[in-house]
Design a protein around this motif. Structure first.
Motif, PDB file in Angstrom:
ATOM      1  N   ILE A   1       0.825  -1.212   0.000  1.00  0.00           N
ATOM      2  CA  ILE A   1       0.000   0.000   0.000  1.00  0.00           C
ATOM      3  C   ILE A   1       0.860   1.263   0.000  1.00  0.00           C
ATOM      4  CG2 ILE A   1      -1.643   1.349   1.393  1.00  0.00           C
ATOM      5  CD1 ILE A   1      -2.791  -1.445   2.274  1.00  0.00           C
ATOM      6  N   THR A   2       1.900   1.289   0.826  1.00  0.00           N
ATOM      7  CA  THR A   2       2.680   2.520   1.001  1.00  0.00           C
ATOM      8  C   THR A   2       3.952   2.571   0.169  1.00  0.00           C
ATOM      9  OG1 THR A   2       4.046   1.682   2.819  1.00  0.00           O
ATOM     10  CG2 THR A   2       1.891   2.652   3.403  1.00  0.00           C
ATOM     11  N   GLY A   3       4.514   1.417  -0.161  1.00  0.00           N
ATOM     12  CA  GLY A   3       5.805   1.389  -0.853  1.00  0.00           C
ATOM     13  C   GLY A   3       6.972   1.721   0.051  1.00  0.00           C
ATOM     14  N   ASP A   4       6.715   1.865   1.344  1.00  0.00           N
ATOM     15  CA  ASP A   4       7.730   2.312   2.298  1.00  0.00           C
ATOM     16  C   ASP A   4       8.097   1.173   3.250  1.00  0.00           C
ATOM     17  OD1 ASP A   4       9.179   3.459   4.398  1.00  0.00           O
ATOM     18  OD2 ASP A   4       7.890   5.230   4.532  1.00  0.00           O
ATOM     19  N   PRO A   5       9.348   0.689   3.200  1.00  0.00           N
ATOM     20  CA  PRO A   5       9.721  -0.433   4.069  1.00  0.00           C
ATOM     21  C   PRO A   5       9.696  -0.086   5.556  1.00  0.00           C
ATOM     22  CG  PRO A   5      11.657   0.467   3.003  1.00  0.00           C
ATOM     23  CD  PRO A   5      10.464   1.136   2.379  1.00  0.00           C
ATOM     24  N   VAL A   6       9.897   1.174   5.901  1.00  0.00           N
ATOM     25  CA  VAL A   6       9.836   1.571   7.312  1.00  0.00           C
ATOM     26  C   VAL A   6       8.392   1.485   7.802  1.00  0.00           C
ATOM     27  CG1 VAL A   6      10.218   3.465   8.948  1.00  0.00           C
ATOM     28  CG2 VAL A   6      11.933   2.966   7.178  1.00  0.00           C
ATOM     29  N   GLU A   7       7.463   1.964   6.991  1.00  0.00           N
ATOM     30  CA  GLU A   7       6.045   1.839   7.357  1.00  0.00           C
ATOM     31  C   GLU A   7       5.637   0.374   7.408  1.00  0.00           C
ATOM     32  OE1 GLU A   7       3.859   4.053   8.574  1.00  0.00           O
ATOM     33  OE2 GLU A   7       5.607   5.363   8.558  1.00  0.00           O
ATOM     34  N   ALA A   8       6.182  -0.429   6.509  1.00  0.00           N
ATOM     35  CA  ALA A   8       5.887  -1.865   6.523  1.00  0.00           C
ATOM     36  C   ALA A   8       6.353  -2.488   7.838  1.00  0.00           C
ATOM     37  CB  ALA A   8       6.565  -2.550   5.333  1.00  0.00           C
ATOM     38  N   ALA A   9       7.573  -2.163   8.265  1.00  0.00           N
ATOM     39  CA  ALA A   9       8.089  -2.705   9.528  1.00  0.00           C
ATOM     40  C   ALA A   9       7.269  -2.195  10.712  1.00  0.00           C
ATOM     41  CB  ALA A   9       9.559  -2.339   9.696  1.00  0.00           C
ATOM     42  N   ARG A  10       6.888  -0.934  10.673  1.00  0.00           N
ATOM     43  CA  ARG A  10       6.078  -0.365  11.755  1.00  0.00           C
ATOM     44  C   ARG A  10       4.736  -1.089  11.865  1.00  0.00           C
ATOM     45  NH1 ARG A  10       6.719   4.781  10.528  1.00  0.00           N
ATOM     46  NH2 ARG A  10       8.448   4.954  11.948  1.00  0.00           N
ATOM     47  N   PHE A  11       4.080  -1.302  10.727  1.00  0.00           N
ATOM     48  CA  PHE A  11       2.772  -1.964  10.754  1.00  0.00           C
ATOM     49  C   PHE A  11       2.922  -3.441  11.089  1.00  0.00           C
ATOM     50  CE2 PHE A  11      -1.262  -3.545   8.938  1.00  0.00           C
ATOM     51  CZ  PHE A  11      -2.127  -2.736   9.656  1.00  0.00           C
ATOM     52  N   GLY A  12       3.960  -4.081  10.566  1.00  0.00           N
ATOM     53  CA  GLY A  12       4.211  -5.478  10.924  1.00  0.00           C
ATOM     54  C   GLY A  12       4.403  -5.636  12.416  1.00  0.00           C
ATOM     55  N   ASN A  13       5.171  -4.716  13.021  1.00  0.00           N
ATOM     56  CA  ASN A  13       5.354  -4.733  14.480  1.00  0.00           C
ATOM     57  C   ASN A  13       4.020  -4.588  15.201  1.00  0.00           C
ATOM     58  OD1 ASN A  13       8.180  -4.992  14.704  1.00  0.00           O
ATOM     59  ND2 ASN A  13       8.489  -2.787  14.489  1.00  0.00           N
ATOM     60  N   LEU A  14       3.188  -3.679  14.714  1.00  0.00           N
ATOM     61  CA  LEU A  14       1.895  -3.424  15.345  1.00  0.00           C
ATOM     62  C   LEU A  14       1.012  -4.675  15.300  1.00  0.00           C
ATOM     63  CD1 LEU A  14       0.072  -1.227  16.642  1.00  0.00           C
ATOM     64  CD2 LEU A  14      -0.797  -0.793  14.338  1.00  0.00           C
ATOM     65  N   VAL A  15       0.925  -5.299  14.135  1.00  0.00           N
ATOM     66  CA  VAL A  15       0.103  -6.504  14.008  1.00  0.00           C
ATOM     67  C   VAL A  15       0.620  -7.597  14.945  1.00  0.00           C
ATOM     68  CG1 VAL A  15      -0.654  -8.338  12.442  1.00  0.00           C
ATOM     69  CG2 VAL A  15      -0.611  -5.967  11.643  1.00  0.00           C
ATOM     70  N   ALA A  16       1.924  -7.821  14.943  1.00  0.00           N
ATOM     71  CA  ALA A  16       2.502  -8.860  15.807  1.00  0.00           C
ATOM     72  C   ALA A  16       2.256  -8.553  17.281  1.00  0.00           C
ATOM     73  CB  ALA A  16       3.990  -9.009  15.530  1.00  0.00           C
ATOM     74  N   SER A  17       2.306  -7.274  17.653  1.00  0.00           N
ATOM     75  CA  SER A  17       2.107  -6.912  19.065  1.00  0.00           C
ATOM     76  C   SER A  17       0.700  -7.235  19.542  1.00  0.00           C
ATOM     77  CB  SER A  17       2.413  -5.429  19.294  1.00  0.00           C
ATOM     78  OG  SER A  17       1.365  -4.593  18.821  1.00  0.00           O
ATOM     79  N   ILE A  18      -0.239  -7.272  18.646  1.00  0.00           N
ATOM     80  CA  ILE A  18      -1.616  -7.626  19.014  1.00  0.00           C
ATOM     81  C   ILE A  18      -1.774  -9.138  19.078  1.00  0.00           C
ATOM     82  CG2 ILE A  18      -4.029  -7.564  18.237  1.00  0.00           C
ATOM     83  CD1 ILE A  18      -3.309  -4.730  17.078  1.00  0.00           C
ATOM     84  N   THR A  19      -1.223  -9.841  18.104  1.00  0.00           N
ATOM     85  CA  THR A  19      -1.421 -11.296  18.071  1.00  0.00           C
ATOM     86  C   THR A  19      -0.762 -11.997  19.243  1.00  0.00           C
ATOM     87  OG1 THR A  19       0.474 -11.688  16.621  1.00  0.00           O
ATOM     88  CG2 THR A  19      -1.649 -11.310  15.560  1.00  0.00           C
ATOM     89  N   ILE A  20       0.304 -11.444  19.793  1.00  0.00           N
ATOM     90  CA  ILE A  20       0.979 -12.104  20.916  1.00  0.00           C
ATOM     91  C   ILE A  20       0.240 -11.940  22.237  1.00  0.00           C
ATOM     92  CG2 ILE A  20       3.238 -11.994  19.815  1.00  0.00           C
ATOM     93  CD1 ILE A  20       3.962  -9.741  21.806  1.00  0.00           C
ATOM     94  N   THR A  21      -0.848 -11.187  22.222  1.00  0.00           N
ATOM     95  CA  THR A  21      -1.654 -11.040  23.443  1.00  0.00           C
ATOM     96  C   THR A  21      -2.738 -12.106  23.536  1.00  0.00           C
ATOM     97  OG1 THR A  21      -3.267  -9.538  22.436  1.00  0.00           O
ATOM     98  CG2 THR A  21      -1.295  -8.533  23.439  1.00  0.00           C
ATOM     99  N   LYS A  22      -2.750 -13.030  22.578  1.00  0.00           N
ATOM    100  CA  LYS A  22      -3.798 -14.050  22.512  1.00  0.00           C
ATOM    101  C   LYS A  22      -3.180 -15.437  22.576  1.00  0.00           C
ATOM    102  CE  LYS A  22      -6.405 -10.918  19.656  1.00  0.00           C
ATOM    103  NZ  LYS A  22      -7.030 -10.705  18.358  1.00  0.00           N
ATOM    104  N   PRO A  23      -3.931 -16.402  23.107  1.00  0.00           N
ATOM    105  CA  PRO A  23      -3.397 -17.777  23.131  1.00  0.00           C
ATOM    106  C   PRO A  23      -3.387 -18.376  21.721  1.00  0.00           C
ATOM    107  CG  PRO A  23      -5.629 -17.727  24.006  1.00  0.00           C
ATOM    108  CD  PRO A  23      -5.231 -16.296  23.751  1.00  0.00           C
ATOM    109  N   GLY A  24      -2.407 -19.238  21.471  1.00  0.00           N
ATOM    110  CA  GLY A  24      -2.291 -19.865  20.160  1.00  0.00           C
ATOM    111  C   GLY A  24      -1.844 -18.858  19.122  1.00  0.00           C
ATOM    112  N   THR A  25      -2.075 -19.184  17.883  1.00  0.00           N
ATOM    113  CA  THR A  25      -1.723 -18.258  16.811  1.00  0.00           C
ATOM    114  C   THR A  25      -2.869 -17.276  16.667  1.00  0.00           C
ATOM    115  OG1 THR A  25      -0.444 -19.973  15.739  1.00  0.00           O
ATOM    116  CG2 THR A  25      -1.014 -18.074  14.402  1.00  0.00           C
ATOM    117  N   GLY A  26      -2.705 -16.090  17.240  1.00  0.00           N
ATOM    118  CA  GLY A  26      -3.771 -15.095  17.270  1.00  0.00           C
ATOM    119  C   GLY A  26      -3.883 -14.317  15.984  1.00  0.00           C
ATOM    120  N   THR A  27      -4.909 -13.501  15.934  1.00  0.00           N
ATOM    121  CA  THR A  27      -5.128 -12.604  14.801  1.00  0.00           C
ATOM    122  C   THR A  27      -5.267 -11.187  15.339  1.00  0.00           C
ATOM    123  OG1 THR A  27      -7.524 -12.877  14.923  1.00  0.00           O
ATOM    124  CG2 THR A  27      -6.313 -14.377  13.444  1.00  0.00           C
TER     125      THR A  27
END
Length: 189
Positions: free
Chosen positions: A148-174
């Motif tokens: 969407i953005t073409g920006d690898p820094v934004e990609a890493a930022r959003f990837g971090n954000l998604v992962a930070s949410i999924t690790i708050t759930k048991p199993g492989t979260g979403t």
């Protein structure tokens, strides 16, 4: 393998993002063979608008022309295997993509470019429930954000954000859109 390569060449052009999950840690890598890696490189060159994102535990140095995402242990091992111990930029150059992303758990990620290494802080979760699937969540969020953005820094930022949410759930979260929006709003405060 021939069937897989023909099928990939047939369907891949229909997609904006191709994520390769090379998680086999021994042998040739299951279906991620040298032939498939060569086909991926040819596809990436022919379709520069498509994000081709590879996550490889044990063979990152064998990929060419695609974005490779590794964790700190994986990048150091890949560098050592090709005689470039500790040279992340050298590995990026060897792969031949404009950048590479190295995840660092709760410390976020590093985007490796020809000019520099850009540290992208993570969203700290004090008591993660289950880190299983954090890398896959990072891949999904990061690859979509990159498209969407073409920006690898934004990609890493959003990837971090998604992962930070999924690790708050048991199993492989979403991470739902609502959870992502709430987390983004929380970061602004």
């Amino acid at each position: 393998e021939g069937q897989l390569l023909r099928r990939f060449e047939e369907v891949a052009p229909r997609f904006d993002v191709v994520i390769v999950s090379d998680q086999m840690e021994q042998g040739s890598g299951g279906v991620i063979t040298s032939g498939l890696r060569q086909t991926l490189a040819q596809f990436a060159r022919a379709h520069p608008e498509t994000v081709v994102w590879a996550d490889s535990r044990a063979r990152a140095e064998h990929f060419r022309q695609v974005l490779v995402k590794l964790n700190e242990d994986e990048v150091d091992e890949a560098c050592s295997r090709i005689g470039l111990a500790g040279d992340w930029e050298g590995l990026r150059r060897h792969i031949g993509h404009r950048f590479m992303i190295v995840t660092r758990g709760r410390a976020g990620a590093v985007v490796v470019t020809p000019d520099r290494q850009i540290v992208v802080p993570g969203r700290v979760v004090e008591k993660p429930t289950d880190i299983c699937g954090a890398g896959d969540s990072f891949n999904a969020g990061g690859a979509m954000a990159l498209r969407i953005t073409g920006d690898p820094v934004e990609a890493a930022r959003f990837g971090n954000l998604v992962a930070s949410i999924t690790i708050t759930k048991p199993g492989t979260g979403t991470a739902s859109p609502e959870e992502l929006l709430t987390a983004v709003e929380g970061q602004k405060e």
